[in-house]
Motif scaffolding. Structure first.
Motif, PDB file in Angstrom:
ATOM      1  N   MET A  14       4.819   9.701 -17.080  1.00 44.69           N
ATOM      2  CA  MET A  14       3.763  10.213 -16.210  1.00 44.69           C
ATOM      3  C   MET A  14       2.448   9.484 -16.443  1.00 44.69           C
ATOM      4  O   MET A  14       1.723   9.166 -15.502  1.00 44.69           O
ATOM      5  N   ASP A  15       2.168   9.174 -17.701  1.00 46.29           N
ATOM      6  CA  ASP A  15       0.933   8.450 -18.018  1.00 46.29           C
ATOM      7  C   ASP A  15       0.962   7.048 -17.448  1.00 46.29           C
ATOM      8  O   ASP A  15      -0.009   6.589 -16.838  1.00 46.29           O
ATOM      9  N   ALA A  16       2.086   6.345 -17.627  1.00 44.20           N
ATOM     10  CA  ALA A  16       2.188   4.964 -17.157  1.00 44.20           C
ATOM     11  C   ALA A  16       2.156   4.877 -15.638  1.00 44.20           C
ATOM     12  O   ALA A  16       1.444   4.041 -15.058  1.00 44.20           O
ATOM     13  N   ILE A  17       2.920   5.736 -14.980  1.00 44.38           N
ATOM     14  CA  ILE A  17       2.990   5.684 -13.521  1.00 44.38           C
ATOM     15  C   ILE A  17       1.685   6.176 -12.902  1.00 44.38           C
ATOM     16  O   ILE A  17       1.287   5.721 -11.828  1.00 44.38           O
ATOM     17  N   GLY A  18       1.001   7.052 -13.598  1.00 48.89           N
ATOM     18  CA  GLY A  18      -0.296   7.517 -13.117  1.00 48.89           C
ATOM     19  C   GLY A  18      -1.324   6.406 -13.006  1.00 48.89           C
ATOM     20  O   GLY A  18      -2.314   6.532 -12.282  1.00 48.89           O
TER      21      GLY A  18
ATOM     22  N   GLY B 295       0.780  -1.227   0.000  1.00 50.41           N
ATOM     23  CA  GLY B 295       0.000   0.000   0.000  1.00 50.41           C
ATOM     24  C   GLY B 295       0.813   1.278   0.000  1.00 50.41           C
ATOM     25  O   GLY B 295       0.331   2.326  -0.429  1.00 50.41           O
ATOM     26  N   THR B 296       2.057   1.206   0.485  1.00 51.80           N
ATOM     27  CA  THR B 296       2.907   2.401   0.528  1.00 51.80           C
ATOM     28  C   THR B 296       3.979   2.374  -0.556  1.00 51.80           C
ATOM     29  O   THR B 296       4.968   3.100  -0.469  1.00 51.80           O
ATOM     30  N   CYS B 297       3.796   1.576  -1.583  1.00 50.40           N
ATOM     31  CA  CYS B 297       4.836   1.377  -2.600  1.00 50.40           C
ATOM     32  C   CYS B 297       5.242   2.685  -3.274  1.00 50.40           C
ATOM     33  O   CYS B 297       4.397   3.445  -3.744  1.00 50.40           O
ATOM     34  N   ASN B 298       6.555   2.908  -3.338  1.00 55.68           N
ATOM     35  CA  ASN B 298       7.093   4.098  -4.020  1.00 55.68           C
ATOM     36  C   ASN B 298       8.051   3.698  -5.137  1.00 55.68           C
ATOM     37  O   ASN B 298       8.873   4.500  -5.559  1.00 55.68           O
ATOM     38  N   ARG B 299       7.936   2.443  -5.650  1.00 60.44           N
ATOM     39  CA  ARG B 299       8.939   1.878  -6.545  1.00 60.44           C
ATOM     40  C   ARG B 299       8.406   1.606  -7.946  1.00 60.44           C
ATOM     41  O   ARG B 299       7.228   1.302  -8.130  1.00 60.44           O
ATOM     42  N   ILE B 300       9.323   1.689  -8.898  1.00 64.13           N
ATOM     43  CA  ILE B 300       9.100   1.192 -10.248  1.00 64.13           C
ATOM     44  C   ILE B 300      10.336   0.402 -10.657  1.00 64.13           C
ATOM     45  O   ILE B 300      11.396   0.522 -10.033  1.00 64.13           O
ATOM     46  N   ARG B 301      10.204  -0.392 -11.729  1.00 59.05           N
ATOM     47  CA  ARG B 301      11.300  -1.221 -12.206  1.00 59.05           C
ATOM     48  C   ARG B 301      11.524  -1.024 -13.691  1.00 59.05           C
ATOM     49  O   ARG B 301      10.565  -0.819 -14.443  1.00 59.05           O
ATOM     50  N   LEU B 302      12.778  -1.127 -14.091  1.00 63.41           N
ATOM     51  CA  LEU B 302      13.134  -1.219 -15.501  1.00 63.41           C
ATOM     52  C   LEU B 302      13.875  -2.524 -15.714  1.00 63.41           C
ATOM     53  O   LEU B 302      14.899  -2.782 -15.070  1.00 63.41           O
ATOM     54  N   THR B 303      13.364  -3.359 -16.619  1.00 65.13           N
ATOM     55  CA  THR B 303      14.000  -4.630 -16.910  1.00 65.13           C
ATOM     56  C   THR B 303      15.174  -4.411 -17.866  1.00 65.13           C
ATOM     57  O   THR B 303      15.316  -3.331 -18.454  1.00 65.13           O
ATOM     58  N   PRO B 304      16.020  -5.422 -18.058  1.00 72.08           N
ATOM     59  CA  PRO B 304      17.143  -5.264 -19.001  1.00 72.08           C
ATOM     60  C   PRO B 304      16.695  -4.942 -20.420  1.00 72.08           C
ATOM     61  O   PRO B 304      17.440  -4.352 -21.200  1.00 72.08           O
TER      62      PRO B 304
ATOM     63  N   GLY C 142      14.380  -2.895 -21.085  1.00 75.73           N
ATOM     64  CA  GLY C 142      13.846  -1.536 -21.106  1.00 75.73           C
ATOM     65  C   GLY C 142      12.367  -1.458 -20.811  1.00 75.73           C
ATOM     66  O   GLY C 142      11.742  -0.412 -20.992  1.00 75.73           O
ATOM     67  N   VAL C 143      11.784  -2.553 -20.324  1.00 75.95           N
ATOM     68  CA  VAL C 143      10.355  -2.586 -20.005  1.00 75.95           C
ATOM     69  C   VAL C 143      10.127  -1.963 -18.632  1.00 75.95           C
ATOM     70  O   VAL C 143      10.766  -2.349 -17.644  1.00 75.95           O
ATOM     71  N   LEU C 144       9.235  -1.006 -18.576  1.00 74.87           N
ATOM     72  CA  LEU C 144       8.859  -0.382 -17.314  1.00 74.87           C
ATOM     73  C   LEU C 144       7.772  -1.216 -16.654  1.00 74.87           C
ATOM     74  O   LEU C 144       6.735  -1.495 -17.256  1.00 74.87           O
ATOM     75  N   LYS C 145       8.022  -1.621 -15.412  1.00 73.76           N
ATOM     76  CA  LYS C 145       7.029  -2.337 -14.614  1.00 73.76           C
ATOM     77  C   LYS C 145       6.705  -1.483 -13.402  1.00 73.76           C
ATOM     78  O   LYS C 145       7.601  -1.136 -12.627  1.00 73.76           O
ATOM     79  N   THR C 146       5.433  -1.145 -13.248  1.00 74.09           N
ATOM     80  CA  THR C 146       5.033  -0.369 -12.084  1.00 74.09           C
ATOM     81  C   THR C 146       4.718  -1.263 -10.896  1.00 74.09           C
ATOM     82  O   THR C 146       4.506  -0.778  -9.793  1.00 74.09           O
ATOM     83  N   CYS C 147       4.701  -2.584 -11.130  1.00 71.75           N
ATOM     84  CA  CYS C 147       4.512  -3.551 -10.056  1.00 71.75           C
ATOM     85  C   CYS C 147       5.186  -4.854 -10.449  1.00 71.75           C
ATOM     86  O   CYS C 147       5.096  -5.284 -11.608  1.00 71.75           O
ATOM     87  N   LEU C 148       5.828  -5.479  -9.486  1.00 68.82           N
ATOM     88  CA  LEU C 148       6.503  -6.752  -9.736  1.00 68.82           C
ATOM     89  C   LEU C 148       5.529  -7.805 -10.254  1.00 68.82           C
ATOM     90  O   LEU C 148       5.874  -8.625 -11.110  1.00 68.82           O
ATOM     91  N   TYR C 149       4.300  -7.781  -9.755  1.00 75.05           N
ATOM     92  CA  TYR C 149       3.320  -8.812 -10.092  1.00 75.05           C
ATOM     93  C   TYR C 149       2.468  -8.461 -11.307  1.00 75.05           C
ATOM     94  O   TYR C 149       1.571  -9.208 -11.672  1.00 75.05           O
TER      95      TYR C 149
END
Length: 329
Positions: A297-301, A254-263, A265-272
């Motif tokens: 901004m669109d993706a993270i929104g 619920g307090t997640c402040n993280r995003i990920r970039l895979t090798p 270049g894929v942006l993942k806003t959640c591991l799952y």
């Protein structure tokens, strides 16, 4: 500022620089390894630096470098040196298995790396070989000693696996008696390249903590840092502390402040969840900084409230059978 639809400030990027690894941990990938990404499929270091620069300008304050194993990629330290100079970046950290890391520790100190997460699932050499399929425990311990010698904060990450290393929980806790380390026990997740090993998770965060409390009934809860993924504790008189990460139960989402970039270049806003866009493809198609910012901004929104929602919304159900090496550890 990067703000998701739930009003959370996103200021932490986990950047995977490679999918390759020199270990074969059974909870991460099959024994034969993976179909490694081709060089042209990977983001180049220049692309990584560019997208990180864009993100830092938008409010990313902390970057953690992951893999695979970061130190297996050529010229990694040169990239890290350039990354450490990004104006506005407040914290640069690394997750590593420690096999190749020890010789670079003095340089990491000079670059301002203050914290390193070291994967260490057992202190027993035979069990280490059984889990990782490689006899490299001495090198990992050498890295731990070097990090402590140079006053770099050490977090030891141990994935708790039924029938594999539950006997190591208490010996790992005992490390905190004389060493200023944080030992974090992590629920096993399904990201092993094969699918989950179990129909249910026996060794969840409750069972792990109860096992520790049986030996150390006076263990005390200590305050958790903002956005912490671990519930943190300390045995009175111990120099270090203990954390339990409910990675599968996902009670911290619920307090997640993280995003990920895979090798890739894929942006993942959640591991799952699914990848929400490919920044490498955008850059190679000629997208400028303004276009990248708008896309980010669109993706993270649209970031989901937690891992359960992200999993429900996932279109690529096979993503749960992926390897952490391809997602970014």
């Amino acid at each position: 500022m990067l703000i998701d639809k739930h009003g959370r400030k996103i200021n932490y990027l986990r950047l995977a620089v490679t999918d390759r690894c020199n270990l074969r941990c059974f909870y991460c990938m099959p024994e034969e390894g993976l179909d490694w990404l081709g060089r042209k499929e990977l983001m180049t270091y220049e692309e990584m630096l560019h997208i990180c620069s864009v993100m830092v300008k938008m409010g990313i304050e902390k970057i953690r470098i992951t893999g695979g194993e970061p130190f297996v990629r050529k010229e990694f330290m040169s990239f890290l040196t350039k990354l450490s100079k990004l104006q506005g970046l407040q914290e640069l950290t690394i997750t590593t298995n420690g096999v190749l890391t020890a010789p670079f520790v003095p340089e990491l100190k000079k670059l301002g790396v203050k914290s390193v997460n070291l994967s260490l699932d057992t202190l027993d050499r035979n069990r280490f070989f059984a889990i990782t399929r490689r006899d490299e425990l001495p090198k990992v311990l050498e890295t731990m000693e070097a990090l402590l010698h140079h006053d770099i904060e050490v977090k030891l990450n141990a994935v708790v696996m039924e029938g594999k290393n539950t006997d190591d929980i208490l010996p790992l806790v005992e490390l905190t008696k004389d060493l200023p380390v944080s030992v974090r026990f992590i629920e096993e997740m399904p990201f092993n390249g094969e699918g989950n090993h179990y129909t249910s998770l026996t060794w969840d965060h409750v069972q792990i903590l109860n096992t520790i409390k049986d030996k150390y009934p006076d263990i005390q809860k200590v305050p958790d840092a903002p956005f912490s993924t671990s519930y943190n504790y300390q045995v009175p008189g111990h120099k270090g502390n203990v954390g339990v990460i409910a990675a599968y139960t996902r009670s911290f989402c619920g307090t997640c402040n993280r995003i990920r970039l895979t090798p890739l270049g894929v942006l993942k806003t959640c591991l799952y969840g699914d990848g929400v866009m490919n920044v490498k493809d955008l850059m190679r198609a000629g997208a400028g900084e303004t276009a990248l910012q708008a896309a980010l901004m669109d993706a993270i929104g649209k970031k989901e409230i937690n891992g359960w929602e992200a999993e429900r919304n996932s279109l690529e159900r096979s993503s749960l059978n992926a390897s952490m090496a391809t997602i970014g550890g």
